[in-house]
Design a protein around this motif. Sequence first.
Motif, PDB file in Angstrom:
ATOM      1  N   LEU A   1      -5.799  40.328  24.126  1.00  0.00           N
ATOM      2  CA  LEU A   1      -7.283  39.241  24.093  1.00  0.00           C
ATOM      3  C   LEU A   1      -8.790  39.985  24.429  1.00  0.00           C
ATOM      4  O   LEU A   1      -8.902  40.417  25.103  1.00  0.00           O
ATOM      5  N   LEU A   2      -9.201  40.333  22.939  1.00  0.00           N
ATOM      6  CA  LEU A   2     -10.431  41.061  23.111  1.00  0.00           C
ATOM      7  C   LEU A   2     -11.269  40.103  24.657  1.00  0.00           C
ATOM      8  O   LEU A   2     -11.157  39.202  23.814  1.00  0.00           O
ATOM      9  N   PRO A   3     -12.159  41.379  24.652  1.00  0.00           N
ATOM     10  CA  PRO A   3     -13.235  40.476  25.647  1.00  0.00           C
ATOM     11  C   PRO A   3     -14.026  39.685  25.539  1.00  0.00           C
ATOM     12  O   PRO A   3     -13.818  38.302  26.544  1.00  0.00           O
ATOM     13  N   ASP A   4     -14.581  38.846  24.536  1.00  0.00           N
ATOM     14  CA  ASP A   4     -14.838  37.779  23.550  1.00  0.00           C
ATOM     15  C   ASP A   4     -13.859  36.987  23.489  1.00  0.00           C
ATOM     16  O   ASP A   4     -14.433  35.495  23.617  1.00  0.00           O
ATOM     17  N   TRP A   5     -12.728  37.380  23.110  1.00  0.00           N
ATOM     18  CA  TRP A   5     -11.770  35.779  22.879  1.00  0.00           C
ATOM     19  C   TRP A   5     -11.567  35.656  24.250  1.00  0.00           C
ATOM     20  O   TRP A   5     -10.961  34.481  24.577  1.00  0.00           O
ATOM     21  N   GLU A   6     -11.339  36.366  25.723  1.00  0.00           N
ATOM     22  CA  GLU A   6     -10.742  35.832  26.415  1.00  0.00           C
ATOM     23  C   GLU A   6     -11.952  35.305  27.476  1.00  0.00           C
ATOM     24  O   GLU A   6     -11.905  34.392  28.184  1.00  0.00           O
ATOM     25  N   GLU A   7     -12.868  34.750  26.954  1.00  0.00           N
ATOM     26  CA  GLU A   7     -14.035  34.103  27.535  1.00  0.00           C
ATOM     27  C   GLU A   7     -14.120  32.716  27.175  1.00  0.00           C
ATOM     28  O   GLU A   7     -14.032  32.163  25.752  1.00  0.00           O
ATOM     29  N   SER A   8     -13.642  31.268  28.031  1.00  0.00           N
ATOM     30  CA  SER A   8     -13.207  29.809  28.036  1.00  0.00           C
ATOM     31  C   SER A   8     -12.229  29.744  26.975  1.00  0.00           C
ATOM     32  O   SER A   8     -12.262  29.118  25.895  1.00  0.00           O
ATOM     33  N   LEU A   9     -11.107  31.076  26.730  1.00  0.00           N
ATOM     34  CA  LEU A   9     -10.450  30.605  25.680  1.00  0.00           C
ATOM     35  C   LEU A   9      -9.446  29.306  26.313  1.00  0.00           C
ATOM     36  O   LEU A   9      -9.313  29.060  27.920  1.00  0.00           O
TER      37      LEU A   9
ATOM     38  N   ARG B   1     -12.586  28.164  21.625  1.00  0.00           N
ATOM     39  CA  ARG B   1     -12.791  28.481  22.767  1.00  0.00           C
ATOM     40  C   ARG B   1     -13.902  27.466  23.632  1.00  0.00           C
ATOM     41  O   ARG B   1     -14.378  26.288  22.892  1.00  0.00           O
ATOM     42  N   ALA B   2     -13.434  27.442  24.670  1.00  0.00           N
ATOM     43  CA  ALA B   2     -13.721  25.746  25.352  1.00  0.00           C
ATOM     44  C   ALA B   2     -15.071  25.829  26.368  1.00  0.00           C
ATOM     45  O   ALA B   2     -15.825  27.309  25.745  1.00  0.00           O
ATOM     46  N   GLY B   3     -15.551  24.922  26.817  1.00  0.00           N
ATOM     47  CA  GLY B   3     -16.991  24.941  27.535  1.00  0.00           C
ATOM     48  C   GLY B   3     -17.262  23.582  27.602  1.00  0.00           C
ATOM     49  O   GLY B   3     -16.677  22.424  27.071  1.00  0.00           O
ATOM     50  N   ALA B   4     -18.299  23.360  26.889  1.00  0.00           N
ATOM     51  CA  ALA B   4     -19.527  22.653  27.489  1.00  0.00           C
ATOM     52  C   ALA B   4     -19.449  21.987  25.635  1.00  0.00           C
ATOM     53  O   ALA B   4     -19.257  22.525  24.829  1.00  0.00           O
TER      54      ALA B   4
ATOM     55  N   PRO C   1     -14.731  21.430  21.816  1.00  0.00           N
ATOM     56  CA  PRO C   1     -13.949  23.411  22.299  1.00  0.00           C
ATOM     57  C   PRO C   1     -14.138  23.531  20.321  1.00  0.00           C
ATOM     58  O   PRO C   1     -13.787  23.017  19.450  1.00  0.00           O
ATOM     59  N   ALA C   2     -14.087  25.472  20.218  1.00  0.00           N
ATOM     60  CA  ALA C   2     -14.425  25.412  18.818  1.00  0.00           C
ATOM     61  C   ALA C   2     -12.994  26.057  19.048  1.00  0.00           C
ATOM     62  O   ALA C   2     -13.045  27.416  19.569  1.00  0.00           O
ATOM     63  N   GLU C   3     -12.149  25.735  17.596  1.00  0.00           N
ATOM     64  CA  GLU C   3     -10.677  26.660  16.729  1.00  0.00           C
ATOM     65  C   GLU C   3     -11.186  27.611  16.846  1.00  0.00           C
ATOM     66  O   GLU C   3     -12.539  28.228  15.484  1.00  0.00           O
ATOM     67  N   ARG C   4     -11.543  29.595  17.310  1.00  0.00           N
ATOM     68  CA  ARG C   4     -11.203  30.697  16.544  1.00  0.00           C
ATOM     69  C   ARG C   4      -9.999  31.406  15.684  1.00  0.00           C
ATOM     70  O   ARG C   4     -10.687  31.336  14.794  1.00  0.00           O
TER      71      ARG C   4
ATOM     72  N   TYR D   1       5.603  35.746  10.728  1.00  0.00           N
ATOM     73  CA  TYR D   1       4.512  35.354  12.206  1.00  0.00           C
ATOM     74  C   TYR D   1       3.242  35.158  11.207  1.00  0.00           C
ATOM     75  O   TYR D   1       3.227  36.092   9.588  1.00  0.00           O
ATOM     76  N   ALA D   2       2.524  34.500  10.682  1.00  0.00           N
ATOM     77  CA  ALA D   2       1.199  34.169  10.221  1.00  0.00           C
ATOM     78  C   ALA D   2      -0.398  33.845  11.116  1.00  0.00           C
ATOM     79  O   ALA D   2      -0.034  33.212  11.957  1.00  0.00           O
ATOM     80  N   GLY D   3      -1.527  34.548  10.932  1.00  0.00           N
ATOM     81  CA  GLY D   3      -2.210  34.444  11.343  1.00  0.00           C
ATOM     82  C   GLY D   3      -3.313  33.554  10.582  1.00  0.00           C
ATOM     83  O   GLY D   3      -3.298  33.320   9.343  1.00  0.00           O
ATOM     84  N   GLN D   4      -4.313  32.883  10.998  1.00  0.00           N
ATOM     85  CA  GLN D   4      -5.513  32.465   9.918  1.00  0.00           C
ATOM     86  C   GLN D   4      -6.406  31.799  11.225  1.00  0.00           C
ATOM     87  O   GLN D   4      -6.773  31.722  12.463  1.00  0.00           O
ATOM     88  N   ILE D   5      -8.142  33.075  10.250  1.00  0.00           N
ATOM     89  CA  ILE D   5      -9.408  32.232  11.617  1.00  0.00           C
ATOM     90  C   ILE D   5      -9.952  31.194  10.798  1.00  0.00           C
ATOM     91  O   ILE D   5     -10.840  31.455   9.470  1.00  0.00           O
ATOM     92  N   TYR D   6     -10.472  30.431  11.917  1.00  0.00           N
ATOM     93  CA  TYR D   6     -11.905  29.820  12.137  1.00  0.00           C
ATOM     94  C   TYR D   6     -13.169  29.960  12.459  1.00  0.00           C
ATOM     95  O   TYR D   6     -14.018  29.951  12.444  1.00  0.00           O
TER      96      TYR D   6
END
Length: 198
Positions: free
Chosen positions: A102-110, A128-131, A134-137, A168-173
């Motif tokens: 997890l990059l530092p930015d990814w780790e935030e509110s994961l 990214r969770a929070g108020a 949640p926004a899918e990353r 295994y595959a990835g998808q980015i949002y």
Amino acid sequence: AYEESTIVTDVFVLSDGVFTNVSSLGDNPDDLSRIRHRGLYAADVDGDGLIELPRAVALPKLGGDEAPAYNKIQWYNLRTDGSRRYKLTTFHNHTDGWFVELLPDWEESLAVDYVRDPQQLPCYRFFRAGAGTPAERFVIYAFTGADAAELARSDGRFPLGEKGDVFYAGQIYDDSITRAQLEQAFHFISTDWNSGEV
């Protein structure tokens, strides 16, 4: 006394003919981060030739108290005075044998969710969770079967690796994450830290 399903790690240093348990030194010699459930072992997770110790940190739950609990893993070395040197943070999927650095930015509110709905492709979704909502990353899929390789390359997905008959595959949002970053962050768990067997 510890539970039967836990592992306790002690780190010893030989200096001037004397063994010292450096894990009992430092700011908090009774730190419970040395106590872990089975399946989470010390390892050279970053490939630098040094063994890192893991510390599990609970992630926010998606869907309330009934939702599955997931952890991120913070990895560190112990110095000879018992102090820690932080190395990196990961999300480990021990069942399927992979992890994401997890990059530092990814780790935030994961926050993480595993999709089990038979109407959808099974996958791990990273938010990214929070108020607010949640926004899918990004998402990590595991495909098997005759069309697994094709599925890993379709509908915006891209291959991350294959192990046995699993693709295994990835998808980015999230536009702040690149394909190269996710490809470099995805790794298979080494089952034997000495031989490197996976």
